[in-house]
Design an enzyme around this catalytic site. Sequence first.
Site, short mmCIF file in Angstrom:
data_model
loop_
_atom_site.label_atom_id
_atom_site.label_comp_id
_atom_site.label_asym_id
_atom_site.label_seq_id
_atom_site.Cartn_x
_atom_site.Cartn_y
_atom_site.Cartn_z
N HIS A 254 56.66 -12.26 -24.89
CA HIS A 254 57.41 -12.04 -26.26
C HIS A 254 56.57 -12.81 -27.78
O HIS A 254 56.63 -12.31 -28.17
CB HIS A 254 58.87 -12.77 -26.56
N HIS A 271 59.84 -2.11 -27.66
CA HIS A 271 60.08 -3.54 -27.47
C HIS A 271 59.68 -3.75 -26.12
O HIS A 271 58.16 -4.43 -26.10
CB HIS A 271 61.50 -4.71 -27.56
ZN LIG Z 1 62.32 -8.97 -24.46
#
Ligand SMILES: [Zn+2]
Length: 374
Positions: A254, A271
Amino acid sequence: MARIFISPNRYIQGAGEMKKVGEYTANLGSKALVLVSQGGKKRSGAEIEASFKASKASCQFEIFNGECSRKEIDRIAAVVKGAGCDIVVGVGGGKIFDTAKSVANQAGTPVVICPTIAATDAPCSALSVIYTDDGKFEEYEFFKANPNVVIMDTDIISKSPVRLTVSGIGDALATYFEARACMRSGAVTCAGGKTGGAAMAVAKLCFDTLMAEGVKAKLALEAHACTEAVEKIIEANTLLSGIGFESGGLAGAHAIHNGFTILPECHHMYHGEKVAFGTLTQLVLEDIPQEELQAVLRFCVAVGLPVTMKQLGIEDPTPEKIMSVAKAACAPNDTLHNMPFEVTPEKVSAAIFAADAIGRQALKDYKPVGGETR
Ligand SMILES: [Zn+2]
């Protein structure tokens, strides 16, 4: 440091559950502000309205402006207060849930999350990702509590674009590796404690479910068929990944995703797609065994997750550009420092270039299944 495990109060997943949103909401308040996109209101507005009419609660719609930014959160919180709403319902995608959660936190109301896609693991968590008005990562906002109710209508989700669910698979793919890194380093997770056994087991189940069901689910979704494999993938993308990342911890994948958000050419990527490449980069940083790495690559290529920078939209990855991504990923407040070894921008930049080269080879060695997702 304590082990801490958190989760939503109630997680509901099944075909046709959106029709019961009024019923589930009426247990928590009497007037709901329903945050939804213009398109979402057209698709589900009538159904939601009918559901509230049949319940003890009333509802008022508010159209989301497209970005989960401070400005938008403050604007909607003012609407909630002005209209005297005592519950916030977010219907739609990740940025809508994150906004709904932050608004509910500011207004001091319960929150119900109704995803119409399974593109991220945001629905279940007690945190929101806040962006600037022009879509750059700004900060994580943590709340005292997880959403009161999460409702996944798998009938609606299985008809959403396949690329979105595949993107959710990309987000979920990171969960086990990030939790494992946090467990090894003893890092503090998003839940504010150490990674415990339950969170680790959920994270592992998330990964095993993706590997076992992902390819089957992708093909079923292309036929808009809500099969058992699709149900399992929706649960993995949302509940297992949601609990797994929050109580298990975030680490390299992330942070590297957040680094890539500084490049305008990546803004069109979802994302989970950027997280998938962030995962590969983390695995290179960790230098995991070749067999484990190849299993992940084979899976990514099969379901259509990006494994190269070109697939992320980066045509010209100059060392300067990638160093700026690596520096952003190493920001002091980000989770790259949860890795069980020292990570520098130089190491991250090298790992990004190596992941890209390994990904280009994987595109030669492995085949995608079904149709194009991008
Ligand atoms: Zn995520």
